[in-house]
Design an enzyme around this catalytic site. Structure first.
Site: not given
Ligand SMILES: [Mg+2]
Ligand SMILES: [Mg+2]
Lengths: 354, 354
Positions: B142, B189, B221, B245, B249
């Site tokens: 970001y 990751k 993931d 983020d 959520d």
């Molecule tokens: Mg995956």
């Molecule tokens: Mg968010």
């Protein structure tokens, strides 16, 4: 019709489950009078052991001259536990994707009535959920420039997309939406990321060309919430590589049938059909693995690679029948469990009879 | 103890909900004989309207000299619908985070017995779930370099982290885990991203310094799946900005109490406490907004900014009592709904009595 299929069983339970899928493929081909040709080739650890390459040139040539690839699974713990291994089974998958130009991974999210009680979501929210996730597979941060600076103390990755890459995957998204319920959800983070702004820009340019389709834009963090809260609101979701990696995995568990989900990877050359589960080495050779995800991948193969809808539907109906009958493997059996091969036989037999 | 608090009510329902939180703060301060000083300052659209800057220097000075900031919400539709606006309320939030050095966002995920039926998850999976998400807030994609190339047809974003940035947030993660159930889940990751490999490297170096804490590594993931499948397995989760983020959520909706969740942003200077919900402009001035997330943010303020655990707990107990009693606003009322100010009064009164 002439159906020319490449079989890449791979590692672990791969060979067993591909065997079962082929029983269904043969039964359907016979029933509909298709001329079936299939050839097997090595990939993954099996290919490393045999020829030192997880995606040998010979395998690639077979894939290129076939109409579709039915893939099992790859991965072997003997490589995971050896940090010195210079070549790994998973590299075969990446090489295959790259050489076949597979830029889109397609995962249908469907529920099975008999497995709804295994969903982590409340039944009424997930019952009837039916959508397709399309993930861009060759771009984004996983493939952009990455490295270290400042003596290794700073690390960076680059997410990069070109207009052409975005266009071709959105086009696929619109094609799917056109054949389904006419809604395309483009997932991005355009309020923060420049690459996402390109995605949204391209989508906004393309949307007017598909007036019958409702284009919806959703931020990725919101999508992560909506998948749990209102899964039935989705029809076709399309997104970039990493967002897709996260969201498709999230979506795969809401059905309660993670081990049953098929997928397709499509692109420039031959398409590949495979279960989303892995090689499950602990079960290899025991005749206990669930073959349904691979059998459903074969159904997708008929539908996507050959546009043979009825054939695909017959395979799906057979799978549904086996589940209603409770003739399933131990992972989902409520009553007595059946073996991998018995389930394959049952489903092939059902296809012959119906 | 002397408690010096800056109040930044902001936009929309911000002023109303901060008012209710202050009723609880005053009641607790009086009960425990703390000397309370509080001063209000402008932020968001309100600040743009008044002085043309969503985070005016005067507001920043007040924050810097206070011990804690209680924040409402910012955002106003008149800016959303005006693409020509050169200054936007949300920039006030970013400016505040930057100037106060708020590098960590902390979101507790807790369930309320009386709201479990609103969770999209099955009760037995989520009941008793209780974990904390720590999101890095000032680095990653970001904030990295972003832009266009090839006449705008190629877009890129850069995810970048330094060892120091990773260390300070992991340290916070370990501190939280030490005070809780001694488990830290580091989400990355690392099988694909170089920045994630730096995160994991630093975590692996730090882990031996916290022998009483179990450090667990999880791919993002997989985390997106685990949050839905086994939310009770988490204690403290720490991750980089964008993963955080998405995952925070996702985690916020599993409780069924999205509108009730508080948060804290901590860093180099004064910490900020705020509800995770937005400014909800449609409800502004109607005395119908739910003040609980802000009241619980005030509880976090006592606990985190002043290490006043009993005070925080009393506020939480009061909130729990209002929910058991069903004395709540329309968004969660099963019986007759109460107004924002009535709920605030009820909770303050409960604190006085108990
Ligand atoms: Mg995956
Ligand atoms: Mg968010």
């Amino acid at each position: 019709m002439k159906l020319n299929i490449a079989l890449l069983p791979g590692d672990g339970i791969g060979p067993e489950i591909v065997d079962q899928a082929m029983k269904a493929v043969k039964a359907v081909a016979q029933k509909f009078n298709h001329e079936l040709e299939y050839n097997e080739a090595l990939t993954g650890a099996a290919a490393i052991d045999a020829v030192g390459d997880p995606y040998p040139e010979e395998t690639h040539e077979l894939c290129m001259k076939s109409d579709a690839v039915l893939f099992g699974a790859i991965g072997d713990p003997k490589f995971d536990n050896n940090p010195k291994a210079t070549v790994r089974p998973e590299q075969g998958l990446l090489a295959m994707r790259k050489k076949l130009g597979l830029y889109a991974n397609i995962r249908p999210v469907e529920t099975f009535e008999s497995l709804l009680h295994k969903s982590p979501l409340r039944r009424e929210l997930v019952e009837g959920a039916d959508f397709v996730c399309i993930r861009e597979l060759t771009g984004g941060m996983y493939f952009g420039e990455k490295g270290r600076k400042d003596n290794g103390n700073t690390a960076f990755d680059t997410c990069i997309y070109t207009r052409d890459e975005v266009e071709r995957i959105l086009k696929l998204g619109y094609e799917f939406a056109a054949k389904r319920n006419k809604k395309l959800t483009v997932v991005d983070k355009a309020n923060v990321l420049e690459s996402s702004r390109l995605w949204r820009e391209v989508a906004q340019e393309m949307a007017p060309n598909y007036p019958e389709i409702k284009t919806e834009y959703m931020f990725v963090d919101n999508a992560a919430m909506q998948i749990i809260q209102w899964p039935k609101n989705f029809d076709v979701m399309v997104t970039e590589n990493m967002f897709g990696d996260i969201l498709t995995d999230e979506a795969s568990v809401i059905t309660g049938s993670l081990g049953l989900l098929p997928s397709a990877s499509v692109g420039i050359h031959t398409s590949v059909f495979e279960p989303i589960h892995g090689s499950y080495p602990q079960a290899a050779g025991k005749n206990i693995a669930n073959p349904i995800a691979t059998i459903l991948s074969a159904a997708m193969l008929f539908e996507y690679a050959f546009d043979l809808k009825e054939e695909g539907k017959l395979i799906r109906d057979a799978v549904a029948a086996s589940m209603i009958e409770g003739f399933v493997t131990e992972d989902i059996a409520e009553g007595p469990a059946q073996s991998t091969s018995a389930v394959g036989d049952w489903i092939a037999h059902w296809i012959e009879k119906n």
